[in-house]
Design a protein around this motif. Structure first.
Motif, PDB file in Angstrom:
ATOM      1  N   ALA A   1       0.831  -1.208   0.000  1.00 59.29           N
ATOM      2  CA  ALA A   1       0.000   0.000   0.000  1.00 59.29           C
ATOM      3  C   ALA A   1       0.868   1.262   0.000  1.00 59.29           C
ATOM      4  O   ALA A   1       0.589   2.213  -0.741  1.00 59.29           O
ATOM      5  CB  ALA A   1      -0.939  -0.012   1.207  1.00 59.29           C
ATOM      6  N   LEU A   2       1.905   1.269   0.823  1.00 57.85           N
ATOM      7  CA  LEU A   2       2.811   2.423   0.843  1.00 57.85           C
ATOM      8  C   LEU A   2       3.462   2.642  -0.515  1.00 57.85           C
ATOM      9  O   LEU A   2       3.535   3.768  -1.012  1.00 57.85           O
ATOM     10  CB  LEU A   2       3.893   2.235   1.909  1.00 57.85           C
ATOM     11  CG  LEU A   2       3.464   2.474   3.347  1.00 57.85           C
ATOM     12  CD1 LEU A   2       4.509   1.922   4.313  1.00 57.85           C
ATOM     13  CD2 LEU A   2       3.234   3.961   3.595  1.00 57.85           C
ATOM     14  N   ARG A   3       3.926   1.557  -1.125  1.00 56.55           N
ATOM     15  CA  ARG A   3       4.574   1.686  -2.433  1.00 56.55           C
ATOM     16  C   ARG A   3       3.584   2.169  -3.485  1.00 56.55           C
ATOM     17  O   ARG A   3       3.935   2.954  -4.366  1.00 56.55           O
ATOM     18  CB  ARG A   3       5.196   0.347  -2.832  1.00 56.55           C
ATOM     19  CG  ARG A   3       6.005   0.432  -4.105  1.00 56.55           C
ATOM     20  CD  ARG A   3       7.127   1.487  -3.969  1.00 56.55           C
ATOM     21  NE  ARG A   3       7.865   1.625  -5.170  1.00 56.55           N
ATOM     22  CZ  ARG A   3       9.073   1.094  -5.359  1.00 56.55           C
ATOM     23  NH1 ARG A   3       9.666   0.423  -4.397  1.00 56.55           N
ATOM     24  NH2 ARG A   3       9.670   1.255  -6.503  1.00 56.55           N
ATOM     25  N   ALA A   4       2.348   1.709  -3.393  1.00 61.86           N
ATOM     26  CA  ALA A   4       1.323   2.169  -4.338  1.00 61.86           C
ATOM     27  C   ALA A   4       1.171   3.681  -4.248  1.00 61.86           C
ATOM     28  O   ALA A   4       1.086   4.369  -5.271  1.00 61.86           O
ATOM     29  CB  ALA A   4      -0.005   1.467  -4.055  1.00 61.86           C
ATOM     30  N   GLY A   5       1.158   4.204  -3.031  1.00 65.01           N
ATOM     31  CA  GLY A   5       1.055   5.650  -2.850  1.00 65.01           C
ATOM     32  C   GLY A   5       2.277   6.383  -3.383  1.00 65.01           C
ATOM     33  O   GLY A   5       2.160   7.390  -4.082  1.00 65.01           O
ATOM     34  N   VAL A   6       3.451   5.864  -3.105  1.00 63.44           N
ATOM     35  CA  VAL A   6       4.700   6.480  -3.564  1.00 63.44           C
ATOM     36  C   VAL A   6       4.786   6.457  -5.089  1.00 63.44           C
ATOM     37  O   VAL A   6       5.263   7.409  -5.713  1.00 63.44           O
ATOM     38  CB  VAL A   6       5.922   5.753  -2.944  1.00 63.44           C
ATOM     39  CG1 VAL A   6       7.214   6.152  -3.621  1.00 63.44           C
ATOM     40  CG2 VAL A   6       5.997   6.033  -1.446  1.00 63.44           C
TER      41      VAL A   6
END
Length: 180
Positions: A103-108
């Motif tokens: 999820a964090l990588r998706a946002g980044v």
């Protein structure tokens, strides 16, 4: 009822969609999948009843999203992107455990993510030995030692939980040892 979407990388992802409204896409950790995760399903049902569109899926490589071979972050992100599109073009991502990292990588990476809800994120910048741990995991997976890979991956999990994971099946074709 299970629906399916095909990602930009060609994977078929099984998911359940409920409700109408702003989208929430759940990104599970490495072990759970819909059939053995009633808490996420219950949470999705509660949110759907409160005016949200919820999407709970089986991560690539297990259950209704089964496929052979190693699954990498690009495969996971393609699945999240396809699920966001199905849910309504933008979404809040609710990640658990390793799903937090996705999820964090998706946002980044600029996926259309409005918010992140993260719990039990395995993020410890002070941790040592991660490259060695990862290399050992891949050695076990590449050797076909699924039980060894699960034991290695879950080494800090209580034994009764690990024993339960060993006896469960991911749908009819794969086991939780399929993913890391």
């Amino acid at each position: 009822m299970t629906e399916h979407v095909t990602t930009s990388r060609g994977d078929t992802v099984g998911f359940d969609r409920r409700g109408e409204g702003p989208a929430v896409v759940f990104v599970a950790g490495a072990g759970p999948f819909r059939a053995i995760d009633p808490q996420t399903t219950e949470t999705a049902e509660l949110l759907a009843g409160r005016g949200f569109t919820t999407v709970v899926h089986d991560r690539v490589g297990r259950a209704d999203s089964f496929r052979e071979g190693r699954v990498d972050l690009a495969d996971e992100l393609a699945a999240v992107r396809a699920l966001i599109d199905v849910a309504g073009a933008r979404a809040t991502l609710c990640g658990h455990s390793s799903g937090c990292a996705i999820a964090l990588r998706a946002g980044v990476d600029g996926l259309p993510v409005d918010r992140l809800v993260l719990f039990e994120a395995p993020i410890d910048p002070a941790a040592t030995g991660v490259p060695e741990w990862t290399a050992q995991l891949y050695r076990l997976l590449d050797a076909g030692d699924r039980a060894g890979a699960v034991s290695h991956y879950m080494k800090d999990i209580p034994l009764e939980v690990l024993d339960g994971l060993r006896t469960r099946r991911c749908g009819s074709r794969s086991s939780p040892t399929r993913r890391a």
